[in-house]
Enzyme design. Structure first.
Site, PDB file in Angstrom:
ATOM      1  N   ASP A 108     -50.326  -8.015  -9.539  1.00  0.00           N
ATOM      2  CA  ASP A 108     -49.428  -8.524 -10.573  1.00  0.00           C
ATOM      3  C   ASP A 108     -48.050  -8.785  -9.950  1.00  0.00           C
ATOM      4  OD1 ASP A 108     -48.533  -9.194 -13.131  1.00  0.00           O
ATOM      5  OD2 ASP A 108     -47.828  -7.140 -13.490  1.00  0.00           O
TER       6      ASP A 108
ATOM      7  N   MET B  53     -44.918  -9.396 -11.789  1.00  0.00           N
ATOM      8  CA  MET B  53     -43.779  -8.782 -12.462  1.00  0.00           C
ATOM      9  C   MET B  53     -44.061  -7.328 -12.786  1.00  0.00           C
ATOM     10  SD  MET B  53     -41.692 -11.585 -13.801  1.00  0.00           S
ATOM     11  CE  MET B  53     -41.902 -12.129 -15.496  1.00  0.00           C
TER      12      MET B  53
ATOM     13  N   ASP C 105     -75.161 -12.354  53.992  1.00  0.00           N
ATOM     14  CA  ASP C 105     -74.323 -11.214  54.362  1.00  0.00           C
ATOM     15  C   ASP C 105     -73.278 -11.683  55.391  1.00  0.00           C
ATOM     16  OD1 ASP C 105     -74.558  -7.936  54.235  1.00  0.00           O
ATOM     17  OD2 ASP C 105     -73.679  -8.678  56.101  1.00  0.00           O
TER      18      ASP C 105
ATOM     19  N   GLU D 228     -70.494  -6.772  51.026  1.00  0.00           N
ATOM     20  CA  GLU D 228     -70.259  -8.125  51.535  1.00  0.00           C
ATOM     21  C   GLU D 228     -71.520  -8.972  51.430  1.00  0.00           C
ATOM     22  OE1 GLU D 228     -70.159  -5.299  53.221  1.00  0.00           O
ATOM     23  OE2 GLU D 228     -71.034  -5.468  55.217  1.00  0.00           O
TER      24      GLU D 228
END
Lengths: 475, 475
Positions: free
Chosen positions: A53, A55, A331, A374
């Site tokens: 609401d 007001m 590798d 690696e």
């Protein structure tokens, strides 16, 4: 669609009336009779929607909305203001305070339920995304109230579907002035076409397109992948309100009633763009987290986890299609020396550069993963042994050909790699066995003097596969 | 809710009639006039739902349903069979062929739209999950047709909400005999309570519970977190069909009309349990992928990515609450020797064991992450410097006290660790600066002879923080 709805009104009979209506439609209802207790309930109970609401004595609805919007625990809850005010300035003030919509007293049931369902549906979808993102830790469900709402909704990309030139021109002017960029479509087909372009923040559709059905178009936007989640703002006449409920059900996200008020247009546009961007951000973060799970953090290529999940399936798929699948195991030679000579950071730089170079040397449908340390693996679908040798040889040459920039070394460093390749020929071979053969071939390449490719022998029918070579840690 | 619906019927006027009805409600409609073309359209266009006539020349509806269910591209699309047959045996045959529901000719509009919307809504939710999972690669959107439908729906855990003893007993008997386990609630409150228990596969609710509203209960199940996604099977009388549409809108997933046919009960139960488990599996896989993104693959503790994302926020949070936050940086002493002596696999085993021991030595609210190599970080919220020293000293002792089992070594190996601790005292200190101070302290602990804890000095006000020590790779 069910939802928990907080009803806030200082007049008890109003609360009871809304509560009865909502409850009859099987919504769960929470109530509060003033602004402060509304904030408390919202904070503690996290409703899906708030009917507020305007007001009220003490703290009015505008202030409640503003406070809800600035609290990280409540800012995302949709708010519908309920008001006897019909002045446009008040509506705009409410929207700017953070309301998603307005309903006028006495509240029309169809409008109420359509709006409530539509907003609750969006909220549930967002919540699902929010919760999931919260589990990743990158996103804190409590700490993400947008700090600068204005900025979040700036420079919107808007598609306007409008056949009336006059209206189109005035809306374009207002939005362009506010910094948005507008493209216009005058027919459904053109609109669907333009809707396919990425990056759209909002679509505005006039319900009464000349000779076409605006709602049909909205429905098509909703079933088209690119526009499924783009907010749609429907523009309609006062006497077309009956179609609005249908529109909300189809999935439009907001609406404007003509004559269009400049400030209301801007406020609603801002709200929609902001929600769209927030939703997008949640999606992006989720996708990002998901991709992190399958990416090697250092090199950005797939990680071993991803490869392990894929290789077995890929082999099966290829065997079914009666095509060969090859793998290579690559590798880096003497990688330990790089680390020992120039430090770990330089080793990392070399790994990154190798990943990049290999990516450039394989085909689009090959899949590169860092297998560990690696060591890299490339999965090559639909590739017979001869072809895999060709690709592997090319990679070897590419790596050797151009020395690598290494932090800590003044001159580029020559680096080479050894590769073992293997091709799955028997339907029964597992990913593990295939990789083990590639690993054995890699070991032979290392023993043969490095910087070369070896092709694995075919597995013997009766004898089990040779055990894989020792992990190539020190090579 | 909008959706693309495939209408399959050999009689053109039937197709046109359904097409008109659906189109007026803004669904997109595809059509097919025989079984084979239905399979083609379904395969190529991936509709959200299929309305399938049963009696067609050539391939009938049962066979179409079976084929759709066994094709990985179409098995997940909901099917509603439309039939003039009212014989229960035919309905069961359809359900067993894979239909989700039946509608009798002439088709009642309300029933049609309620069912279509409800199934399309579920489908959209599933699709979102499927697509997201597909991006992770662990899940192949094309290859996941459940191979064994019977097994996927075995041993269901079912909650029955039923106040009629006679009905409850006969349903329980049928379901128990089929291998499901049943718990019964006789009131709404009891039902909501039992619904909170995890692992529920299905909820059955009698619409006319003695003195209570079955739909209200369904709505509450849908707003309760634990039961939001559990399928609900509504049991109702022929004359309660009007409430069914409302039920589907609220989110019930299927229904049975009394008198209950044994085989129909079993078929619908199976379908729902299977969908529930599939949905669960998608959720689990997604959550799993998300957690992988923030977990160190080797040790299972958080990874650096997670810690980086958290530490800055944690510092801010603590500073706001005016509480201290401490971090410690822990590095395994002479880790390189373990690797060099016993091999990488043994090094990995030590890292895992250390992570486990540290987890056991910190408090529940501390956060352990592997920071890189042999380095770990512990974030300690609400912890002043003295307390962090205590925890760190305890960890040092715990690690030193019991030698580690190392593969490759016959006797357990004594391993120690050095720890640098730092406490954020100034609001302005960043995670980076705090970690740099901890790193400097760690360096001092290493220099002081290892196997000890050093506390970082407070940052000087004017002078910038000392640069972090060199990465402790070889220490």
């Amino acid at each position: 669609m069910t939802a928990r709805i907080l009803v806030v009104d200082d007049i008890p009979v109003n609360v009871r009336l809304l509560e009865a209506k909502l409850s009859a439609e099987y919504f769960e209802v929470l109530t509060a009779s003033d602004g402060l207790s509304a904030l408390e309930v919202a904070h503690a109970q996290a409703p899906d929607l708030i009917l507020l609401d305007v007001m009220m004595p003490g703290m009015d609805g505008f202030e409640v909305a503003e406070r809800l919007r600035s609290d990280p625990k409540t800012w995302h809850i949709p708010i519908v203001m309920i008001t006897a005010l019909t002045d446009t300035a008040d509506r705009v003030r409410g929207l700017e305070a953070g309301a998603d919509d307005f309903l006028s007293k006495p509240v029309n049931d169809i409008a109420l339920f359509a709006r409530v369902r539509s907003l609750a549906r969006l909220k549930v979808m967002m919540d699902e995304l929010r919760v999931r993102n919260a589990t990743t830790g990158e996103f804190d469900i409590l700490g993400e109230a947008p700090q600068n709402a204005e900025e979040d909704a700036a420079n919107g990309r808007i598609l306007m579907v409008e056949s009336e030139n006059l209206l189109a021109r005035s809306v374009t002017e207002i939005l362009t002035e506010a910094g948005h960029s507008i493209r216009r479509a005058t027919s459904n087909n053109e609109a669907l076409e333009l809707g396919r372009e990425p990056g759209l923040d909002l679509i505005m559709v006039n319900l009464s397109l000349a000779g076409e059905d605006g709602l049909r178009l909205c429905s098509q936007f909703r079933s088209q992948d690119e526009t499924r989640h783009v907010p749609i703002l429907l523009i309609l006449e006062e006497n077309e309100l009956a179609q609005l409920a249908k529109g909300l059900e189809i999935g439009i996200t907001d609406y404007l009633i003509r004559p269009i008020d400049r400030n209301e247009l801007l406020a609603r546009t801002r709200t929609q763009i902001r929600r769209r961007r927030y939703h997008d951000q949640l999606h992006r973060m989720l996708d990002n987290s998901l991709s992190l799970a399958y990416t090697d953090a250092l090199t950005g290529v797939y990680n071993r986890r991803y490869m392990d999940a894929h290789l077995d399936r890929k082999i099966l798929e290829m065997v079914e299609a009666q095509k060969p699948v090859s793998v290579m195991m690559l590798d880096i030679d003497h990688f330990k020396q790089v680390n020992d000579t120039y430090g770990h950071a330089s080793g990392d730089a070399v790994l990154k550069a190798i990943a990049q170079r290999v990516t450039g040397g394989i085909r689009d449908f090959d899949l590169l993963a860092r297998y560990g340390g690696e060591e890299f693996v490339v999965i090559m679908p639909s590739t017979p042994a001869e072809d895999s040798m060709m690709v592997a040889e090319r990679l070897c040459r590419m790596i050797e050909a151009e020395p690598f920039e290494v932090p800590g070394s003044e001159t580029p460093v020559v680096i080479t790699a050894s590769i073992g390749a293997a091709t799955a020929t028997k339907p029964a071979e597992t990913a593990e066995a295939l990789l083990a053969r590639a690993d054995t071939a890699l070991y032979q390449a290392k023993n043969g003097g490095r910087n070369q490719v070896c092709l694995a022998e075919e597995p013997e029918a009766a004898v089990p596969t040779a055990p894989p070579a020792v992990a190539a840690g020190g090579t």
